[in-house]
Design an enzyme around this catalytic site. Structure first.
Site, PDB file in Angstrom:
ATOM      1  N   LYS A   1      14.262 -24.875  -0.141  1.00  0.00           N
ATOM      2  CA  LYS A   1      12.857 -25.062   0.261  1.00  0.00           C
ATOM      3  C   LYS A   1      12.458 -26.537   0.254  1.00  0.00           C
ATOM      4  O   LYS A   1      11.800 -27.022   1.172  1.00  0.00           O
ATOM      5  CB  LYS A   1      11.905 -24.296  -0.674  1.00  0.00           C
ATOM      6  CG  LYS A   1      12.161 -22.810  -0.749  1.00  0.00           C
ATOM      7  CD  LYS A   1      11.125 -22.106  -1.593  1.00  0.00           C
ATOM      8  CE  LYS A   1      11.144 -22.440  -3.072  1.00  0.00           C
ATOM      9  NZ  LYS A   1      12.354 -22.034  -3.783  1.00  0.00           N
TER      10      LYS A   1
ATOM     11  N   ARG B   1      15.407 -17.061 -13.993  1.00  0.00           N
ATOM     12  CA  ARG B   1      14.728 -17.541 -12.782  1.00  0.00           C
ATOM     13  C   ARG B   1      14.929 -16.566 -11.629  1.00  0.00           C
ATOM     14  O   ARG B   1      14.020 -16.324 -10.848  1.00  0.00           O
ATOM     15  CB  ARG B   1      15.250 -18.938 -12.416  1.00  0.00           C
ATOM     16  CG  ARG B   1      14.814 -19.986 -13.431  1.00  0.00           C
ATOM     17  CD  ARG B   1      15.476 -21.304 -13.170  1.00  0.00           C
ATOM     18  NE  ARG B   1      15.000 -21.938 -11.969  1.00  0.00           N
ATOM     19  CZ  ARG B   1      15.655 -22.913 -11.332  1.00  0.00           C
ATOM     20  NH1 ARG B   1      16.811 -23.339 -11.788  1.00  0.00           N
ATOM     21  NH2 ARG B   1      15.148 -23.460 -10.263  1.00  0.00           N
TER      22      ARG B   1
ATOM     23  N   ARG C   1      17.982 -31.032 -13.376  1.00  0.00           N
ATOM     24  CA  ARG C   1      16.714 -30.460 -13.816  1.00  0.00           C
ATOM     25  C   ARG C   1      16.948 -29.588 -15.029  1.00  0.00           C
ATOM     26  O   ARG C   1      17.933 -28.862 -15.101  1.00  0.00           O
ATOM     27  CB  ARG C   1      16.125 -29.604 -12.693  1.00  0.00           C
ATOM     28  CG  ARG C   1      15.103 -30.329 -11.896  1.00  0.00           C
ATOM     29  CD  ARG C   1      14.672 -29.542 -10.715  1.00  0.00           C
ATOM     30  NE  ARG C   1      14.249 -28.170 -11.039  1.00  0.00           N
ATOM     31  CZ  ARG C   1      13.690 -27.362 -10.155  1.00  0.00           C
ATOM     32  NH1 ARG C   1      13.495 -27.765  -8.925  1.00  0.00           N
ATOM     33  NH2 ARG C   1      13.313 -26.149 -10.483  1.00  0.00           N
TER      34      ARG C   1
ATOM     35  N   ARG D   1       3.728 -17.979  -5.600  1.00  0.00           N
ATOM     36  CA  ARG D   1       4.905 -17.395  -6.242  1.00  0.00           C
ATOM     37  C   ARG D   1       4.626 -15.989  -6.732  1.00  0.00           C
ATOM     38  O   ARG D   1       5.484 -15.349  -7.314  1.00  0.00           O
ATOM     39  CB  ARG D   1       5.346 -18.271  -7.398  1.00  0.00           C
ATOM     40  CG  ARG D   1       6.569 -19.131  -7.014  1.00  0.00           C
ATOM     41  CD  ARG D   1       7.042 -19.781  -8.202  1.00  0.00           C
ATOM     42  NE  ARG D   1       8.343 -20.292  -8.342  1.00  0.00           N
ATOM     43  CZ  ARG D   1       8.730 -21.515  -8.022  1.00  0.00           C
ATOM     44  NH1 ARG D   1       7.954 -22.324  -7.366  1.00  0.00           N
ATOM     45  NH2 ARG D   1       9.938 -21.925  -8.354  1.00  0.00           N
TER      46      ARG D   1
HETATM   47  P1  AMP Z   1      10.399 -25.391  -8.602  1.00  0.00           P
HETATM   48  O1  AMP Z   1      10.526 -26.864  -8.618  1.00  0.00           O
HETATM   49  O2  AMP Z   1       9.605 -24.880  -7.431  1.00  0.00           O
HETATM   50  O3  AMP Z   1      11.705 -24.659  -8.764  1.00  0.00           O
HETATM   51  O4  AMP Z   1       9.528 -25.004  -9.900  1.00  0.00           O
HETATM   52  C1  AMP Z   1       9.976 -25.295 -11.209  1.00  0.00           C
HETATM   53  C2  AMP Z   1       9.225 -24.435 -12.199  1.00  0.00           C
HETATM   54  O5  AMP Z   1       7.823 -24.749 -12.112  1.00  0.00           O
HETATM   55  C3  AMP Z   1       9.293 -22.928 -11.940  1.00  0.00           C
HETATM   56  O6  AMP Z   1      10.441 -22.355 -12.506  1.00  0.00           O
HETATM   57  C4  AMP Z   1       8.021 -22.442 -12.598  1.00  0.00           C
HETATM   58  O7  AMP Z   1       8.155 -22.378 -13.998  1.00  0.00           O
HETATM   59  C5  AMP Z   1       7.045 -23.576 -12.284  1.00  0.00           C
HETATM   60  N1  AMP Z   1       6.313 -23.325 -11.020  1.00  0.00           N
HETATM   61  C6  AMP Z   1       6.441 -23.973  -9.830  1.00  0.00           C
HETATM   62  N2  AMP Z   1       5.600 -23.484  -8.911  1.00  0.00           N
HETATM   63  C7  AMP Z   1       4.915 -22.490  -9.525  1.00  0.00           C
HETATM   64  C8  AMP Z   1       3.914 -21.579  -9.114  1.00  0.00           C
HETATM   65  N3  AMP Z   1       3.447 -21.560  -7.852  1.00  0.00           N
HETATM   66  N4  AMP Z   1       3.436 -20.694 -10.029  1.00  0.00           N
HETATM   67  C9  AMP Z   1       3.885 -20.684 -11.294  1.00  0.00           C
HETATM   68  N5  AMP Z   1       4.842 -21.511 -11.759  1.00  0.00           N
HETATM   69  C10 AMP Z   1       5.364 -22.398 -10.882  1.00  0.00           C
END
Ligand code: AMP
Length: 223
Positions: free
Chosen positions: A13, A168, A157, A88
């Site tokens: 993404k 996840r 990360r 999400r």
């Molecule tokens: P990402 O970088 O999109 O993989 O997000 C990393 C982490 O941030 C995720 O595993 C969630 O814990 C949190 N996160 C990101 N976007 C959201 C969202 N829209 N709602 C809730 N938690 C989020």
């Protein structure tokens, strides 16, 4: 125009969203990046998010919505924007519709095989300074461990560690995947094959965006 990118962790993404930004000029907003930045800067929402981030589950909706609302208020979002990692869950999708419901919307679900996802997660390295994304298997930086864009030291990360992957995946399956039915019923969901390169994934997405921009008389923004 609002472009929403759905897909499992490491489905691409962020990289695909970045290419859409380059092609069309819409800003790409990643709620993961907003959360990590808020934590780094120790803002009030960042302090609330800190204990929840990097555990494999979702951060509370009100924290994420607070950050998103702030970001969407920025004038660069006026003509349109790309969302990476938001919504999400169903309640976030409904909040988004309430917050900015008048916009034309396109939703892309990037579909990637399990073995490809595992390889991408384990190889992913990010730049903590400019958020550029690399992969030690498929998109190596020119100098090992160093960001091509800004020269900062690349990191894995926290939540890309192998032990967090099952949590996840489960969060995605139970909370986020139901959104494909929600947007599918609205007739705005396009499924794209994300197993190949970023450019291969981008191609059908561009066709759909171009068609939509043509229909609505919209245009690319000059960067
Ligand atoms: P990402 O970088 O999109 O993989 O997000 C990393 C982490 O941030 C995720 O595993 C969630 O814990 C949190 N996160 C990101 N976007 C959201 C969202 N829209 N709602 C809730 N938690 C989020």
């Amino acid at each position: 125009m609002r472009i929403i990118l759905l897909g499992a962790p490491a489905s691409g993404k962020g990289s695909v969203g970045e290419r859409i930004r380059e092609e069309y000029g819409f800003p790409k907003i990643s709620t993961g990046d907003l959360l990590r930045e808020a934590v780094r800067k120790k803002t009030s929402l960042g302090l609330k998010a800190e204990t929840q981030l990097g555990k494999g589950g979702l951060v509370d909706d009100d924290i994420v919505l607070g950050l998103l609302r702030e970001r969407l208020g920025n004038p660069d979002c006026h003509a349109g924007y790309i969302l990476d990692g938001f919504p999400r869950n169903l309640s976030q999708a409904q909040s988004l519709a309430a917050l900015d419901g008048q916009r034309r919307e396109l939703v892309f679900e990037i579909q990637v095989r399990e073995d490809v996802l595992v390889k991408r997660i384990s190889g992913r390295r990010i730049c903590p300074s400019c958020e550029a994304i690399f992969n030690i298997h498929t998109k190596r930086p020119r100098r090992e461990g160093i960001c091509d864009v800004c020269g900062a030291k690349l990191l894995q990360r926290n939540d890309d560690r192998a032990e967090l992957i099952p949590a996840r995946k489960e969060t995605y399956r139970t909370k986020t995947e139901p959104l494909t039915s929600y947007y599918g019923e609205k007739g705005i969901l396009c499924k794209v094959d994300g197993n190949g390169t970023v450019e291969e994934t981008l191609r059908p997405i561009k066709t759909v965006i171009d068609e939509e921009l043509g229909k609505t008389g919209g245009k690319r923004i000059q960067l």
